[in-house]
Scaffold this motif. Structure first.
Motif, PDB file in Angstrom:
ATOM      1  N   ASP A 162      32.122  -9.672 -14.859  1.00 50.05           N
ATOM      2  CA  ASP A 162      31.315 -10.890 -14.908  1.00 50.05           C
ATOM      3  C   ASP A 162      31.317 -11.479 -16.322  1.00 50.05           C
ATOM      4  OD1 ASP A 162      29.811 -12.917 -13.830  1.00 50.05           O
ATOM      5  OD2 ASP A 162      27.898 -11.862 -14.012  1.00 50.05           O
ATOM      6  N   GLY A 163      32.475 -11.413 -16.964  1.00 51.52           N
ATOM      7  CA  GLY A 163      32.640 -11.993 -18.290  1.00 51.52           C
ATOM      8  C   GLY A 163      32.248 -11.092 -19.439  1.00 51.52           C
ATOM      9  N   VAL A 164      31.684  -9.913 -19.156  1.00 56.16           N
ATOM     10  CA  VAL A 164      31.229  -8.996 -20.207  1.00 56.16           C
ATOM     11  C   VAL A 164      32.291  -7.918 -20.434  1.00 56.16           C
ATOM     12  CG1 VAL A 164      29.454  -7.361 -20.923  1.00 56.16           C
ATOM     13  CG2 VAL A 164      28.829  -9.399 -19.588  1.00 56.16           C
ATOM     14  N   PRO A 165      32.814  -7.772 -21.662  1.00 53.65           N
ATOM     15  CA  PRO A 165      33.805  -6.719 -21.913  1.00 53.65           C
ATOM     16  C   PRO A 165      33.157  -5.342 -21.898  1.00 53.65           C
ATOM     17  CG  PRO A 165      33.275  -7.865 -23.953  1.00 53.65           C
ATOM     18  CD  PRO A 165      32.571  -8.605 -22.859  1.00 53.65           C
ATOM     19  N   LEU A 166      33.796  -4.401 -21.192  1.00 57.77           N
ATOM     20  CA  LEU A 166      33.294  -3.034 -21.108  1.00 57.77           C
ATOM     21  C   LEU A 166      34.340  -2.073 -21.654  1.00 57.77           C
ATOM     22  CD1 LEU A 166      31.562  -2.570 -17.617  1.00 57.77           C
ATOM     23  CD2 LEU A 166      30.530  -3.063 -19.831  1.00 57.77           C
ATOM     24  N   VAL A 167      33.906  -1.150 -22.516  1.00 56.76           N
ATOM     25  CA  VAL A 167      34.772  -0.105 -23.029  1.00 56.76           C
ATOM     26  C   VAL A 167      34.370   1.213 -22.369  1.00 56.76           C
ATOM     27  CG1 VAL A 167      35.157  -1.279 -25.215  1.00 56.76           C
ATOM     28  CG2 VAL A 167      33.241   0.316 -25.001  1.00 56.76           C
ATOM     29  N   PRO A 168      35.261   2.200 -22.340  1.00 61.63           N
ATOM     30  CA  PRO A 168      34.970   3.459 -21.654  1.00 61.63           C
ATOM     31  C   PRO A 168      33.685   4.118 -22.161  1.00 61.63           C
ATOM     32  CG  PRO A 168      37.293   3.332 -22.160  1.00 61.63           C
ATOM     33  CD  PRO A 168      36.653   2.156 -22.822  1.00 61.63           C
ATOM     34  N   GLY A 169      32.889   4.612 -21.209  1.00 56.72           N
ATOM     35  CA  GLY A 169      31.637   5.273 -21.542  1.00 56.72           C
ATOM     36  C   GLY A 169      30.447   4.346 -21.604  1.00 56.72           C
ATOM     37  N   SER A 170      30.632   3.078 -21.274  1.00 57.24           N
ATOM     38  CA  SER A 170      29.512   2.134 -21.223  1.00 57.24           C
ATOM     39  C   SER A 170      29.279   1.718 -19.775  1.00 57.24           C
ATOM     40  CB  SER A 170      29.772   0.907 -22.100  1.00 57.24           C
ATOM     41  OG  SER A 170      30.909   0.192 -21.639  1.00 57.24           O
ATOM     42  N   MET A 171      28.098   1.185 -19.514  1.00 61.67           N
ATOM     43  CA  MET A 171      27.765   0.766 -18.159  1.00 61.67           C
ATOM     44  C   MET A 171      27.006  -0.552 -18.208  1.00 61.67           C
ATOM     45  SD  MET A 171      26.255   3.016 -14.983  1.00 61.67           S
ATOM     46  CE  MET A 171      24.562   3.186 -15.479  1.00 61.67           C
ATOM     47  N   LEU A 172      27.340  -1.428 -17.289  1.00 56.23           N
ATOM     48  CA  LEU A 172      26.715  -2.747 -17.208  1.00 56.23           C
ATOM     49  C   LEU A 172      25.859  -2.809 -15.947  1.00 56.23           C
ATOM     50  CD1 LEU A 172      26.616  -5.619 -18.519  1.00 56.23           C
ATOM     51  CD2 LEU A 172      28.420  -6.262 -16.899  1.00 56.23           C
ATOM     52  N   TYR A 173      24.540  -3.019 -16.127  1.00 52.17           N
ATOM     53  CA  TYR A 173      23.644  -3.213 -14.996  1.00 52.17           C
ATOM     54  C   TYR A 173      23.685  -4.685 -14.613  1.00 52.17           C
ATOM     55  CZ  TYR A 173      19.411  -3.510 -12.183  1.00 52.17           C
ATOM     56  OH  TYR A 173      18.519  -3.754 -11.158  1.00 52.17           O
ATOM     57  N   LEU A 174      23.770  -4.962 -13.284  1.00 54.16           N
ATOM     58  CA  LEU A 174      24.040  -6.319 -12.813  1.00 54.16           C
ATOM     59  C   LEU A 174      22.908  -6.925 -11.993  1.00 54.16           C
ATOM     60  CD1 LEU A 174      27.689  -5.519 -11.765  1.00 54.16           C
ATOM     61  CD2 LEU A 174      27.051  -7.080 -13.613  1.00 54.16           C
ATOM     62  N   GLY A 175      21.855  -6.125 -11.684  1.00 52.05           N
ATOM     63  CA  GLY A 175      20.764  -6.662 -10.884  1.00 52.05           C
ATOM     64  C   GLY A 175      21.164  -6.899  -9.442  1.00 52.05           C
ATOM     65  N   CYS A 176      20.383  -7.731  -8.744  1.00 50.62           N
ATOM     66  CA  CYS A 176      20.602  -8.048  -7.328  1.00 50.62           C
ATOM     67  C   CYS A 176      21.047  -9.499  -7.167  1.00 50.62           C
ATOM     68  CB  CYS A 176      19.311  -7.830  -6.538  1.00 50.62           C
ATOM     69  SG  CYS A 176      18.691  -6.149  -6.517  1.00 50.62           S
ATOM     70  N   GLY A 177      21.244  -9.891  -5.917  1.00 55.04           N
ATOM     71  CA  GLY A 177      21.479 -11.295  -5.602  1.00 55.04           C
ATOM     72  C   GLY A 177      22.903 -11.764  -5.782  1.00 55.04           C
ATOM     73  N   ARG A 178      23.868 -10.859  -5.813  1.00 55.87           N
ATOM     74  CA  ARG A 178      25.272 -11.239  -5.999  1.00 55.87           C
ATOM     75  C   ARG A 178      26.036 -11.116  -4.687  1.00 55.87           C
ATOM     76  NH1 ARG A 178      27.099 -11.019 -11.433  1.00 55.87           N
ATOM     77  NH2 ARG A 178      25.477 -10.301 -12.884  1.00 55.87           N
ATOM     78  N   ALA A 179      26.844 -12.117  -4.390  1.00 54.03           N
ATOM     79  CA  ALA A 179      27.732 -12.061  -3.233  1.00 54.03           C
ATOM     80  C   ALA A 179      29.121 -11.588  -3.623  1.00 54.03           C
ATOM     81  CB  ALA A 179      27.821 -13.426  -2.563  1.00 54.03           C
ATOM     82  N   GLU A 180      29.458 -11.688  -4.918  1.00 48.94           N
ATOM     83  CA  GLU A 180      30.761 -11.251  -5.399  1.00 48.94           C
ATOM     84  C   GLU A 180      30.665 -10.940  -6.883  1.00 48.94           C
ATOM     85  OE1 GLU A 180      33.388 -14.490  -4.546  1.00 48.94           O
ATOM     86  OE2 GLU A 180      32.628 -15.715  -6.199  1.00 48.94           O
ATOM     87  N   LEU A 181      31.676 -10.214  -7.372  1.00 43.67           N
ATOM     88  CA  LEU A 181      31.687  -9.800  -8.767  1.00 43.67           C
ATOM     89  C   LEU A 181      33.050 -10.108  -9.382  1.00 43.67           C
ATOM     90  CD1 LEU A 181      30.248  -8.330 -11.102  1.00 43.67           C
ATOM     91  CD2 LEU A 181      31.241  -6.196 -10.237  1.00 43.67           C
ATOM     92  N   PRO A 182      33.096 -10.990 -10.386  1.00 43.30           N
ATOM     93  CA  PRO A 182      34.363 -11.289 -11.050  1.00 43.30           C
ATOM     94  C   PRO A 182      34.804 -10.116 -11.928  1.00 43.30           C
ATOM     95  CG  PRO A 182      32.727 -13.041 -11.417  1.00 43.30           C
ATOM     96  CD  PRO A 182      32.002 -11.860 -10.882  1.00 43.30           C
ATOM     97  N   LEU A 183      36.067  -9.720 -11.800  1.00 42.22           N
ATOM     98  CA  LEU A 183      36.663  -8.650 -12.584  1.00 42.22           C
ATOM     99  C   LEU A 183      37.974  -9.141 -13.192  1.00 42.22           C
ATOM    100  CD1 LEU A 183      36.277  -5.751  -9.979  1.00 42.22           C
ATOM    101  CD2 LEU A 183      34.798  -6.167 -11.958  1.00 42.22           C
ATOM    102  N   ARG A 184      38.172  -8.833 -14.472  1.00 43.74           N
ATOM    103  CA  ARG A 184      39.415  -9.223 -15.141  1.00 43.74           C
ATOM    104  C   ARG A 184      39.845  -8.107 -16.077  1.00 43.74           C
ATOM    105  NH1 ARG A 184      40.642 -11.696 -19.950  1.00 43.74           N
ATOM    106  NH2 ARG A 184      38.438 -12.202 -20.397  1.00 43.74           N
ATOM    107  N   ALA A 185      41.143  -7.835 -16.108  1.00 42.62           N
ATOM    108  CA  ALA A 185      41.685  -6.810 -16.998  1.00 42.62           C
ATOM    109  C   ALA A 185      43.002  -7.305 -17.581  1.00 42.62           C
ATOM    110  CB  ALA A 185      41.901  -5.503 -16.251  1.00 42.62           C
TER     111      ALA A 185
END
Length: 321
Positions: free
Chosen positions: A225-248
């Motif tokens: 969802d536009g937030v860069p994640l590095v190994p060992g981190s976790m992103l909490y996203l809450g509720c209310g989502r119908a889809e999740l954008p992923l890019r690598a």
């Protein structure tokens, strides 16, 4: 896997009132915890700012560690109650033993699922000989009150369903993702999935609006969802989502965790989940006296002693921030 912290403190979890009811982007930083003789884990749940994601209440990420000349994972027999443990590997092997008599070597992308129910004990160790690298995650799922006294049992699933899209392969550990449902037993509506992204991938993953979600970064770097994640981190996203954008931009591995917000209030102390101080006190007595949790046969070593209870009363509460 166990919480080996000898200064264990109670974690107050649960309660739907504190769940974000709309999409958020809350980055969780890990706490480094030694595990056994030669393994260090990055603990994402429980976290200072976030206790649970659905019924998921404990998340450790470890490795990749070079254990060629090390004993690797060595977690002596220890007890559990009121939860399920999920063993998930990207590299290496883990030998599971438990007090029901189960003995199983778990390898990458195979599901080891232990339902503690009313009481179980188990050990985990790197086999001898073992692979050079060890990399994986250990997760717990809280059992709801109606099922927390169930008969303890262990499940092993070598083959799991997958969901694919251009540049994405998703293995479903628990629950349902899109049209794929895991054979693993669940007791609340939830999902766990291992996501592999190839470089150049830009996709959208379908989600359930009533679920809250988090994404754990296992390897590489991806944008969630536009937030860069590095190994060992976790992103909490809450509720209310119908889809999740992923890019690598390069190859990456993620874990998607989600579920309906867990309504019950819990006490999580050491390796037990209960609802009252008396339950935790009784569990500690039973473990230290060698009753109720059974014995693990075949592990070369003594069981773990339980930590002392804190001097303040344990109170079940909802989620805290």
């Amino acid at each position: 896997m166990s919480n080996l912290d000898r200064e264990a403190a109670p974690s107050l979890c649960g309660g739907r009132g504190f769940v974000m009811t709309e999409p958020v982007r809350e980055l969780l930083s890990p706490r480094r915890v030694p595990l056994g003789e030669s393994t260090e884990v990055r603990r994402l749940l429980p976290n200072l700012g976030r206790r649970m994601v659905g019924a998921w209440c404990f998340v450790d990420h470890y490795g990749p560690d070079d254990i060629a000349d090390e004993p690797g994972m060595q977690v002596p027999p220890h007890p559990h109650m009121g939860l399920q443990t999920v063993s998930w590997l990207h590299e290496g092997e883990v030998l599971h033993r438990d007090s029901t008599g189960s003995r199983q070597t778990i390898r990458p992308r195979q599901l080891g699922l232990m339902t503690s129910g009313r009481a179980i004990s188990h050990s985990e160790e790197s086999p001898r000989p073992h692979a050079r690298l060890l990399h994986g995650a250990q997760l717990w799922v809280a059992l709801p009150d109606a099922h927390r006294h169930t008969v303890p049992h262990f499940e092993f699933h070598a083959e799991l369903p997958r969901v694919t899209a251009p540049g994405l392969a998703a293995t479903v550990l628990l629950g349902t993702l899109d049209t794929a449902t895991s054979p693993g037993t669940t007791y609340t509506p939830l999902v766990g999935a291992d996501l592999t992204l190839t470089g150049g991938t830009d996709v959208r993953l379908p989600l359930e609006r009533d679920f809250e979600y988090a994404v754990l970064a296992m390897s590489g770097e991806a944008h969630v969802d536009g937030v860069p994640l590095v190994p060992g981190s976790m992103l909490y996203l809450g509720c209310g989502r119908a889809e999740l954008p992923l890019r690598a931009d390069s190859d990456a591995g993620l874990m998607l965790l989600g579920g309906e917000p867990f309504e019950e209030e819990l006490i999580m102390f050491w390796n037990w989940i209960g609802r009252s101080q008396e339950e935790i006190e009784q569990a500690r007595r039973d473990w230290m006296e060698g009753t109720r949790f059974g014995k693990v046969k075949g592990y070369d070593g003594a069981p773990l002693p339980a930590p002392e209870l804190p001097p303040v009363p344990l109170q079940p509460r909802g989620r805290v921030r």
